[in-house]
Design a protein around this motif. Structure first.
Motif, short mmCIF file in Angstrom:
data_model
loop_
_atom_site.label_atom_id
_atom_site.label_comp_id
_atom_site.label_asym_id
_atom_site.label_seq_id
_atom_site.Cartn_x
_atom_site.Cartn_y
_atom_site.Cartn_z
N GLY A 159 22.34 73.46 29.69
CA GLY A 159 21.63 73.24 28.43
C GLY A 159 21.82 74.38 27.44
N ILE A 160 21.68 75.63 27.92
CA ILE A 160 21.83 76.78 27.04
C ILE A 160 23.27 76.90 26.54
CG2 ILE A 160 21.76 79.30 26.94
CD1 ILE A 160 19.39 79.24 28.81
N ALA A 161 24.24 76.65 27.43
CA ALA A 161 25.65 76.74 27.04
C ALA A 161 26.00 75.71 25.97
CB ALA A 161 26.54 76.57 28.26
N ILE A 162 25.52 74.48 26.13
CA ILE A 162 25.79 73.45 25.13
C ILE A 162 25.10 73.80 23.82
CG2 ILE A 162 25.36 71.03 24.53
CD1 ILE A 162 25.73 70.33 27.46
N TRP A 163 23.88 74.33 23.91
CA TRP A 163 23.13 74.71 22.71
C TRP A 163 23.90 75.76 21.91
CZ3 TRP A 163 19.32 79.15 22.71
CH2 TRP A 163 18.68 79.25 21.47
N ILE A 164 24.42 76.79 22.59
CA ILE A 164 25.18 77.83 21.90
C ILE A 164 26.51 77.27 21.38
CG2 ILE A 164 26.46 79.97 22.28
CD1 ILE A 164 24.24 80.93 24.01
N ARG A 165 27.11 76.38 22.15
CA ARG A 165 28.42 75.82 21.77
C ARG A 165 28.34 74.98 20.49
NH1 ARG A 165 32.67 74.41 20.32
NH2 ARG A 165 34.54 73.93 21.54
N VAL A 166 27.22 74.28 20.29
CA VAL A 166 27.13 73.36 19.15
C VAL A 166 26.25 73.89 18.02
CG1 VAL A 166 27.49 71.38 20.66
CG2 VAL A 166 25.15 72.08 20.10
N SER A 167 25.49 74.99 18.26
CA SER A 167 24.60 75.49 17.22
C SER A 167 25.40 76.17 16.11
CB SER A 167 23.58 76.47 17.81
OG SER A 167 24.22 77.64 18.26
N LYS A 168 24.86 76.18 14.92
CA LYS A 168 25.54 76.74 13.76
C LYS A 168 25.72 78.25 13.91
CE LYS A 168 25.25 76.96 8.72
NZ LYS A 168 24.45 76.58 7.52
N ASP A 169 24.64 78.96 14.28
CA ASP A 169 24.73 80.42 14.44
C ASP A 169 25.68 80.79 15.57
OD1 ASP A 169 23.02 80.78 12.36
OD2 ASP A 169 21.24 81.09 13.60
N GLY A 170 25.62 80.03 16.66
CA GLY A 170 26.50 80.32 17.78
C GLY A 170 27.96 80.17 17.41
N ASN A 171 28.30 79.11 16.69
CA ASN A 171 29.69 78.90 16.26
C ASN A 171 30.15 80.00 15.31
OD1 ASN A 171 30.60 76.54 17.58
ND2 ASN A 171 29.27 75.30 16.31
N GLU A 172 29.25 80.44 14.42
CA GLU A 172 29.62 81.48 13.46
C GLU A 172 29.97 82.78 14.18
OE1 GLU A 172 30.21 83.70 9.99
OE2 GLU A 172 30.13 81.53 10.32
N ILE A 173 29.16 83.16 15.16
CA ILE A 173 29.39 84.42 15.86
C ILE A 173 30.58 84.32 16.81
CG2 ILE A 173 28.37 86.04 17.50
CD1 ILE A 173 25.67 85.47 16.24
N ALA B 16 33.99 81.46 26.77
CA ALA B 16 32.83 81.79 27.60
C ALA B 16 31.84 80.63 27.65
CB ALA B 16 32.15 83.05 27.06
N ALA B 17 31.57 80.01 26.48
CA ALA B 17 30.63 78.89 26.45
C ALA B 17 31.17 77.70 27.24
CB ALA B 17 30.35 78.48 25.01
N ASN B 18 32.47 77.44 27.13
CA ASN B 18 33.07 76.32 27.87
C ASN B 18 33.01 76.55 29.37
OD1 ASN B 18 33.69 75.06 25.46
ND2 ASN B 18 35.78 75.85 25.38
N ILE B 19 33.24 77.80 29.79
CA ILE B 19 33.16 78.11 31.21
C ILE B 19 31.74 77.90 31.73
CG2 ILE B 19 33.27 80.00 32.88
CD1 ILE B 19 35.67 81.08 31.37
N LEU B 20 30.75 78.34 30.95
CA LEU B 20 29.36 78.16 31.37
C LEU B 20 28.98 76.69 31.43
CD1 LEU B 20 27.63 81.10 29.48
CD2 LEU B 20 27.89 80.83 31.94
N ILE B 21 29.51 75.89 30.52
CA ILE B 21 29.24 74.44 30.58
C ILE B 21 29.79 73.86 31.88
CG2 ILE B 21 29.86 72.22 29.54
CD1 ILE B 21 29.71 73.58 26.81
N ALA B 22 31.02 74.26 32.23
CA ALA B 22 31.62 73.76 33.47
C ALA B 22 30.84 74.24 34.69
CB ALA B 22 33.08 74.23 33.55
N VAL B 23 30.44 75.52 34.68
CA VAL B 23 29.67 76.06 35.81
C VAL B 23 28.34 75.34 35.96
CG1 VAL B 23 28.44 78.11 36.62
CG2 VAL B 23 30.77 78.33 35.76
N GLY B 24 27.65 75.13 34.83
CA GLY B 24 26.37 74.43 34.88
C GLY B 24 26.50 73.02 35.42
N ALA B 25 27.56 72.31 35.00
CA ALA B 25 27.77 70.94 35.47
C ALA B 25 28.06 70.91 36.97
CB ALA B 25 28.92 70.30 34.69
N ILE B 26 28.88 71.86 37.44
CA ILE B 26 29.21 71.90 38.87
C ILE B 26 27.97 72.21 39.69
CG2 ILE B 26 30.48 73.21 40.61
CD1 ILE B 26 32.72 73.55 38.53
N ILE B 27 27.15 73.15 39.23
CA ILE B 27 25.92 73.49 39.96
C ILE B 27 24.98 72.30 40.01
CG2 ILE B 27 23.84 74.92 39.89
CD1 ILE B 27 25.54 77.20 38.86
#
Length: 238
Positions: free
Chosen positions: A28-42, A55-66
């Motif tokens: 959830g946090i990884a997707i939030w950062i991946r799609v949020s406006k501030d996250g994309n800007e940084i 990094a965000a894509n890796i965390l999305i994959a890790v979260g899904a696997i877990i």
């Protein structure tokens, strides 16, 4: 023996349920950062050859696997399904092997990681010094970060802001006398920069008030993932 078997079954269920919750939180946090406006800007502020969303894509994959492994473990324990439990333990074995492989790759490519990090930080510092609309959202995010966490600049302190320092000096202002203060352009400012602050925040998970919660999470993950390979300030050559 039946009592022992039941205890093991429900202990495994509880463990895997917590495992599944952790995976859900990471995803959830990884997707939030991946799609949020501030996250994309940084994440996309640098012009490095590296994928800024890696990094965000890796965390999305890790979260899904877990999540999947936690589900298999929960259902396998409750239903006593050998097939699900076998898939669960095979998944754990594969994760262990991937961790070993990642550790070996990380050790062998540490210098390359430092180079990429240097380039990314250098490009971000250039954004702080620019004027006009280019990089304005990143500068606004940095101002909010500085106010909330009592730091100044990204790598080299207040000097990172260049001619923009006068317009943002209030966010760097420090009340002397204090060991946390230094003088820049005849004004007391915090001597700790955002990178150092992020590394300290990596061990803290205190909740933040919006709108800078995204920056807090990014700062924490920056410290966790890049702390071991972060170069010294003298190596930045900024």
């Amino acid at each position: 023996m039946a009592g022992v078997s039941g205890c093991l079954k429900y202990s495994m269920f509880i463990f895997n349920f917590l495992f599944w919750l952790c995976g859900t939180l990471i995803l959830g946090i990884a997707i939030w950062i991946r799609v949020s406006k501030d996250g994309n800007e940084i994440l996309s502020s640098g012009n490095s050859d590296a994928n800024p969303f890696l990094a965000a894509n890796i965390l999305i994959a890790v979260g899904a696997i877990i999540m999947v492994l936690g589900f298999l473990g929960c259902c396998g324990a409750v239903k006593e399904s050998r097939c699900m439990l076998l898939l669960f333990f095979i998944g754990l074995l594969l994760i262990l092997l991937l961790q070993v492989a990642a550790g070996v790759l990380g050790a062998t490519s540490k210098s390359e990681t430092k180079r990429i990090l240097n380039e990314t930080l250098y490009e971000n510092v250039k954004l702080l010094k620019q004027t006009g609309g280019n990089g304005q959202e990143f500068r606004d995010a940095m101002v909010g970060f500085q106010k909330q966490f009592k730091c100044c600049g990204l790598v080299d302190g207040a000097a990172d802001w260049g001619t923009n320092f006068q317009s943002i000096s209030e966010s760097c202002a420090c009340e002397p006398p204090s060991n946390d203060c230094v003088t820049y352009d005849r004004k007391p400012v915090f001597k700790e920069n955002a990178v150092e602050c992020s590394l300290e925040l990596s061990g803290s998970f205190q909740p933040l008030k919006p709108p800078h919660g995204q920056i807090r999470v990014l700062g924490t993950w920056f410290g966790v993932f890049y702390g071991p390979v972060l170069p010294d300030r003298e190596q930045m050559n900024l």
